[in-house]
Enzyme design. Structure first.
Site, PDB file in Angstrom:
ATOM      1  N   GLU A 145      51.759  77.679   2.671  1.00  0.00           N
ATOM      2  CA  GLU A 145      52.868  78.375   2.020  1.00  0.00           C
ATOM      3  C   GLU A 145      52.504  79.835   1.768  1.00  0.00           C
ATOM      4  OE1 GLU A 145      54.561  74.399  -0.280  1.00  0.00           O
ATOM      5  OE2 GLU A 145      54.010  76.166  -1.442  1.00  0.00           O
ATOM      6  N   TRP A 174      53.065  81.215   8.291  1.00  0.00           N
ATOM      7  CA  TRP A 174      52.070  81.234   9.372  1.00  0.00           C
ATOM      8  C   TRP A 174      52.134  79.946  10.191  1.00  0.00           C
ATOM      9  CZ3 TRP A 174      51.113  86.029   9.737  1.00  0.00           C
ATOM     10  CH2 TRP A 174      50.925  86.817   8.601  1.00  0.00           C
ATOM     11  N   CYS A 250      45.630  65.244   9.670  1.00  0.00           N
ATOM     12  CA  CYS A 250      46.135  65.992  10.821  1.00  0.00           C
ATOM     13  C   CYS A 250      45.301  67.250  11.045  1.00  0.00           C
ATOM     14  CB  CYS A 250      47.598  66.370  10.609  1.00  0.00           C
ATOM     15  SG  CYS A 250      48.695  64.964  10.310  1.00  0.00           S
ATOM     16  N   ASN A 252      42.251  67.689  10.328  1.00  0.00           N
ATOM     17  CA  ASN A 252      40.956  67.312  10.874  1.00  0.00           C
ATOM     18  C   ASN A 252      41.021  67.150  12.388  1.00  0.00           C
ATOM     19  OD1 ASN A 252      38.247  66.798   9.820  1.00  0.00           O
ATOM     20  ND2 ASN A 252      38.473  64.782  10.764  1.00  0.00           N
ATOM     21  N   ARG A 255      41.209  70.740  13.794  1.00  0.00           N
ATOM     22  CA  ARG A 255      39.939  71.441  13.644  1.00  0.00           C
ATOM     23  C   ARG A 255      38.942  71.003  14.704  1.00  0.00           C
ATOM     24  NH1 ARG A 255      40.090  70.183   7.243  1.00  0.00           N
ATOM     25  NH2 ARG A 255      41.204  72.067   6.549  1.00  0.00           N
ATOM     26  N   ARG A 280      28.429  98.043  36.215  1.00  0.00           N
ATOM     27  CA  ARG A 280      28.371  99.354  35.572  1.00  0.00           C
ATOM     28  C   ARG A 280      26.997  99.996  35.780  1.00  0.00           C
ATOM     29  NH1 ARG A 280      31.631 103.399  33.270  1.00  0.00           N
ATOM     30  NH2 ARG A 280      30.564 104.345  31.477  1.00  0.00           N
ATOM     31  N   GLY A 351      31.420  98.835  26.292  1.00  0.00           N
ATOM     32  CA  GLY A 351      31.647 100.186  25.809  1.00  0.00           C
ATOM     33  C   GLY A 351      33.117 100.428  25.512  1.00  0.00           C
ATOM     34  N   GLU A 375      43.247  76.798   9.322  1.00  0.00           N
ATOM     35  CA  GLU A 375      42.781  75.417   9.261  1.00  0.00           C
ATOM     36  C   GLU A 375      41.409  75.325   8.588  1.00  0.00           C
ATOM     37  OE1 GLU A 375      43.394  73.260  12.907  1.00  0.00           O
ATOM     38  OE2 GLU A 375      45.221  74.394  13.312  1.00  0.00           O
TER      39      GLU A 375
END
Length: 396
Positions: A145, A174, A250, A252, A255, A280, A351, A375
């Site tokens: 929330e 989110w 859920c 878990n 994750r 490079r 770089g 999470e």
């Protein structure tokens, strides 16, 4: 002892030969997902990140469903029923392309689908899981929330009974997939405790405005969920769980996928840094020929190798039914933290080019800043492991 055995070649991106520990089926899953990512996602993902939008997210979800990776570790209802290790390898390959793509798959399968699969009614499973597994329906998971993140027990979202119905008022923040979702699993406080609700997103009172101005996970749909007086029938409640056990189970699952996925971002960054260092030229030779650059490359690969070994070990435990939540916290804490450090080190090898989206490193680095805290933050997983080690809770 025979001395005629031909030794395998050293693999710069698998220096310990971890691939030899995989079964033929596991390698097939890894290679199939890697091929899809190379053909369907990798050529476009930098543009998606820059524009902040995935072209045809529903079409991509359908392709992922056709491949079988949506809810791939679940049994029945059109799900592939693959092992936890196979699911982990898929997450690694998806996140090697972009964390946002792995998030789409994780939220679909390990959060929304798993919640219905583990805690839902037979009717809820039959209605949603086959469509979600096929990518025909997209799901999201509403727990966090605006003011409540690490302490979901104090959530402000409320659901109350009104006759035979439930009325739900909630704000969630989110939320991956929210704006494009067909169904949302929303958790709210009730007089009985925390309950989960299966909410079709076309229900009156539900809206999911997309969150803009992100500098991380830009190739991913992130939303707010707003539920104002959403009226739901009794059949919308997840019947098999009351309390935080539901949403935490859920989390878990998701994750666990992150433990693997973060190593994908790390591998991609190591690969980009190694390739760049070999091409490079400075002071008359490739920068990979300098000791300090080699030290960076070796240190990155050491941490990557240890992270993959940890993920594989946890995968074997999960397949054996012996994986503990605290061990998932250990894996998430270590692997995301090390993957982010790997990306930052790879950025220094490139770089100024390290900040360009022509290379994947800065994109992975920015994405992992979100993965580090969603999470479960570093602090929360540290305290979970600390409590398991000492027997003392230190959350308050």
């Amino acid at each position: 002892m025979s001395t005629s055995t031909k030794l395998p070649l050293f693999e710069p991106l698998d220096p310990a030969g971890i691939g030899d520990l995989l079964t033929a089926d596991e390698r097939a899953v890894r290679d199939t997902v890697r091929q899809l990512c190379a053909e369907r996602i990798a050529p476009y993902v930098a543009d998606w990140f820059e524009s902040g939008a995935i072209d045809d997210v529903r079409g991509l979800a359908k392709e992922l469903g056709t491949l079988g990776v949506l809810g791939m570790h679940l049994e029945g209802y059109g799900c592939a029923g693959m092992s936890a290790t196979e699911y982990g390898l898929a997450c690694l390959e998806l996140e090697a392309t972009d964390s946002g793509i792995r998030s789409l798959v994780s939220v679909q399968g390990s959060l929304a689908m798993f919640a219905i699969w583990r805690w839902g009614s037979k009717d809820q499973k039959n209605e949603w899981l086959p469509r979600m597994a096929a990518g025909d329906a997209i799901g999201c998971f509403g727990l966090t929330e605006p003011d409540i993140g690490s302490d979901p027990g104090n959530m402000r979202s409320r659901a109350r009974r009104d006759g035979s119905d439930w009325v739900l008022d909630a704000r969630k923040m989110w939320i991956t997939n929210g704006t494009v979702a067909d169904v949302a699993v929303v958790w709210a406080m009730t007089d009985e405790g925390v309950r989960g609700f299966v909410v079709p997103t076309d229900t009156p009172g539900f809206s999911a405005p997309e969150i803009k101005h992100k500098m991380s996970l830009r190739a991913s749909v992130t939303s707010e969920l707003v539920l104002d007086g959403v009226r739901l029938p009794e059949s919308a409640v997840l019947p098999e769980v009351i309390g935080l056990k539901g949403p935490l189970s859920c989390l878990n699952e998701a994750r666990y996928g992150i433990v693997w996925g973060a190593m994908g971002a790390a591998r991609s960054s190591i690969e980009a840094a190694l390739s760049y260092a070999n091409e490079r030229v400075q002071f008359g030779k490739p920068i990979s020929a300098f000791q300090l650059t080699q030290q960076k490359l070796v240190d990155m690969n050491l941490e990557y190798t240890k992270g993959v070994l940890l993920a594989l070990h946890l995968g074997r435990r999960k397949d054996a039914g012996t994986l503990l939540p605290e061990q998932v916290s250990l894996g998430k804490l270590n692997n995301v933290r090390e993957a982010l450090d790997i990306c930052r080190t790879a950025r220094t090898i490139l770089g100024a080019n390290g900040i360009s989206l022509e290379y994947p490193v800065i994109r992975h680095m920015n994405n992992l800043e979100s993965v580090l805290t969603y999470e479960g933050t570093v602090e929360m997983h540290t305290l979970v492991v600390g409590q398991a080690m000492t027997g003392h809770e230190a959350f308050r």
